[in-house]
Design an enzyme around this catalytic site. Structure first.
Site, mmCIF file in Angstrom:
data_model
loop_
_atom_site.group_PDB
_atom_site.id
_atom_site.type_symbol
_atom_site.label_atom_id
_atom_site.label_comp_id
_atom_site.label_asym_id
_atom_site.label_seq_id
_atom_site.Cartn_x
_atom_site.Cartn_y
_atom_site.Cartn_z
ATOM 1 C CB CYS A 106 -9.433 4.798 0.074
ATOM 2 S SG CYS A 106 -7.911 5.238 0.941
ATOM 3 C CB THR A 107 -6.940 -0.012 2.169
ATOM 4 O OG1 THR A 107 -5.805 0.713 1.694
ATOM 5 C CG2 THR A 107 -7.349 -1.044 1.141
ATOM 6 C CG HIS A 108 -5.668 5.356 4.601
ATOM 7 N ND1 HIS A 108 -4.948 5.010 3.485
ATOM 8 C CD2 HIS A 108 -4.756 5.771 5.520
ATOM 9 C CE1 HIS A 108 -3.658 5.215 3.719
ATOM 10 N NE2 HIS A 108 -3.512 5.673 4.939
ATOM 11 C CB THR B 157 -4.560 5.141 -5.162
ATOM 12 O OG1 THR B 157 -5.356 5.928 -4.284
ATOM 13 C CG2 THR B 157 -3.946 6.015 -6.222
ATOM 14 C CD GLU C 197 -1.183 7.612 6.731
ATOM 15 O OE1 GLU C 197 -0.046 7.976 7.065
ATOM 16 O OE2 GLU C 197 -1.375 6.576 6.061
ATOM 17 C CG ASP D 219 -1.802 1.238 1.322
ATOM 18 O OD1 ASP D 219 -2.381 1.611 0.287
ATOM 19 O OD2 ASP D 219 -1.914 1.833 2.405
ATOM 20 C CB SER D 220 0.139 4.791 -0.659
ATOM 21 O OG SER D 220 -1.001 4.881 0.167
ATOM 22 C CE1 TYR E 140 2.948 5.777 -3.093
ATOM 23 C CE2 TYR E 140 1.887 3.955 -4.241
ATOM 24 C CZ TYR E 140 2.991 4.482 -3.610
ATOM 25 O OH TYR E 140 4.134 3.731 -3.493
ATOM 26 N N GLY E 141 -2.858 9.051 -3.610
ATOM 27 C CA GLY E 141 -4.164 9.339 -4.217
ATOM 28 C C GLY E 141 -4.307 10.708 -4.842
ATOM 29 C CB CYS F 251 -3.046 0.686 -2.452
ATOM 30 S SG CYS F 251 -2.976 2.433 -2.906
#
Lengths: 273, 273
Positions: free
Chosen positions: B186-188, B75, B152, B10-11, B42-43, B73
Site C-alpha cells: 500500500c502506498t501509505h 487497492t 494519515e 490514489d485514494s 478505499y481499502g 494505490c
C-alpha cells in the site's frame, strides 16, 4: 397517530447507537436506517463535502414515506442540520442540541468536556447550544479523529493498550480541566464508554449523543401525537452503501442483536447520465 | 519524445510516495496528481465500490491530455487495473505487478511477506504476480486496516506505542513465518518503513510498492521513446476532492517539499442532473 417509519442516517455504523435507544423507547415504531458505509468517515471531511453527502443521504431516505428524519451522526448534526431542516417538509432532528442541553443542565461545576470528530469540533455547534442554556459554562473541546477507525476495527475493549493510549492522549486535557460532564459528541463513541469512564473516573457523567437524540425524537413525536401504534414490535430495515457482510458483522456489536436478514446495499451519490 | 504529463492517482495521500520516486527518476516530466481525499480510504470498501470510484478518478484525470496513467494505490491496482486498462487508450500502469516481481526476484528463502489493505489482500493479486515468476514462493499475507488512518493521523514515528503495538500485532505472524522479503503493498506504508524495519529486523528486505511502480513507469516510457525533454524541471499539479489545507499539510511529509501553491480542490463522483 402516524404509522409511517422514522428515517435515521449516519456516515456508517455509529448511528446504530441511536437506533438501539429508539427501539427501546419506542418499540412499536418502524425504522429505516441508512449508513453511508461506502463513504465513512465524514468527520475528517470539509463542511461542503459533508453537506453534499448529507443531502444525498436524505434524498435516499425520502424515497420512503417517512414521518421524521433523525440525523444520528454528530458530524452531520453539527454541520448540515439547518440546510437539511430548511429543505425538507418533515421534521429533521439531530443529536447535537439534545446532547448539549443535557450536558448544560447536568453540570454542577460549569465545566463541560466535549469530544467529537474534527468537523464537529470545528463547527462550534455544541458550544453554541450549551451557551443558550448555560451562558457561563466553560466548554473544553477535543477532536478525536482516531476514535472512529479504532471502533470500526473493533478496538474498544478495556485493556487494549492502543485504545487506552489514544484515549489518554485525547482526554488528558479534559481531565486536567476538571470537567464534571463529558459529551460523547459522536454516535460511535458509546462503544468506548467503559474505556472513557475508566480514564475519566466515576465522578464525571458521560452524555451519550445517540441516546439523547433518540429521547428528543420520542418526546417530539409524543408531543405532536405522531407515535405509531401496533400490537407487534415495529420493523427495522437497514440500507448501506458498501458490503452488507461487513456492516452486518459490526452492527451486532452496536445493537446487541443480529440484523443480517434486514440489510440491503444501495447506490448513493453516483453520476446518473 | 512525448511532452504530455503523466497522470497519477490514489485514494488519498499514499500515492505521493510514488510521485516522490517519479520526480527523482524523471525530473523533467510534468505530473498531474489526483488524491480522492473526499472518499479515502478505499481499502476497506467492496470491489464494486472501488471500481466505481477508480473509474471516476480516471475520468477526471483524462480531462487532461496525458501520455500514461499510474495507479499509485495498492487497492485500486489489485482490484481495478484490468477494467481501467481495457477502457483507456493510453497505458494504465499499477504498483502491484512491479512490486510483486521485485519481491519474487529478491527472495532467497522463497518466503515472502505481504501487507496491504483488506481489499488488496482479499484480491489475491500480489500472490498471482509473484507466482508467475516464482511458482514455488510461499506468500504470507496480512491485511493491516489501521495503518492508513494511523499514518494519515501522523502516527508513524518510532517510539509511538500505538503504531508499534499495531505493527507488532499485524507483523508477528510474518516474522514467525521467517519471511526474508516483505512487500509494503500500500502506498501509505513507506512512511512506516522505520517502524516496520525495527520490528522485522535488518535481514528482511522491504519492497516499496510506490517506488517499484515509479521505476516500472520510467522504464516503460523510456522503452517506448516517450520520455519528456525539458531544460527545466517538470511541473507537478495536485487535485484533491476535499480540503486543500488538510492535504497540503500532510503532503509535505510524504514528498519532502511544500505543495500548498499547487493544490486545487475538485468535485468528483457527484450526480449531474
Amino acid at each position: 397517530m402516524d404509522q409511517r417509519p422514522i428515517g435515521v442516517f449516519d456516515s456508517g455504523l455509529g448511528g446504530l447507537t441511536a437506533v438501539r435507544a429508539l427501539c427501546k423507547l419506542l418499540p412499536e415504531e418502524d425504522i429505516v436506517y441508512f449508513g453511508d458505509t461506502g463513504r465513512v468517515p465524514y468527520g475528517t471531511r470539509s463542511r461542503e463535502t459533508i453537506i453534499k453527502y448529507a443531502r444525498q443521504d436524505v434524498a435516499f431516505l425520502r424515497t420512503f414515506d417517512l414521518k421524521a428524519i433523525v440525523i444520528a451522526c454528530g458530524t452531520v448534526s453539527t454541520t448540515a442540520i439547518e440546510v437539511l431542516a430548511e429543505e425538507n417538509s418533515i421534521p429533521v432532528l439531530g443529536v447535537v442540541e439534545p446532547a448539549a442541553l443535557a450536558a448544560a443542565k447536568h453540570t454542577k461545576s460549569g465545566r463541560i468536556g466535549l469530544i467529537g470528530t474534527q468537523a464537529s469540533i470545528r463547527s462550534g455547534a455544541y458550544e453554541r447550544y450549551i451557551h443558550t442554556v448555560n451562558p457561563a459554562a466553560q466548554v473544553k473541546a477535543t477532536a478525536c479523529p482516531l476514535f472512529v477507525p479504532l471502533v470500526e476495527n473493533g478496538r474498544f475493549r478495556p485493556g487494549d493498550i492502543v485504545i487506552e493510549t489514544v484515549t489518554a492522549e485525547y482526554l488528558t486535557p479534559l481531565r486536567e480541566a476538571g470537567v464534571d460532564t463529558l459529551v460523547l459528541g459522536c454516535t460511535h463513541y458509546p462503544l468506548l464508554e467503559t474505556v472513557i469512564r475508566n480514564f475519566m473516573g466515576p465522578d464525571v457523567t458521560l452524555i451519550n449523543a445517540g441516546a439523547e437524540g433518540a429521547r428528543a425524537v420520542a418526546q417530539a413525536l409524543k408531543d405532536q401525537g405522531n407515535l405509531a401504534r401496533r400490537e407487534v414490535p415495529g420493523h427495522c430495515r437497514y440500507f448501506v452503501s458498501d458490503r452488507v457482510e461487513d456492516f452486518a458483522q459490526l452492527a451486532s456489536l452496536f445493537l446487541g442483536w443480529d440484523v443480517t436478514e434486514d440489510v440491503t446495499q444501495v447506490e448513493i451519490g453516483i453520476e446518473r447520465s
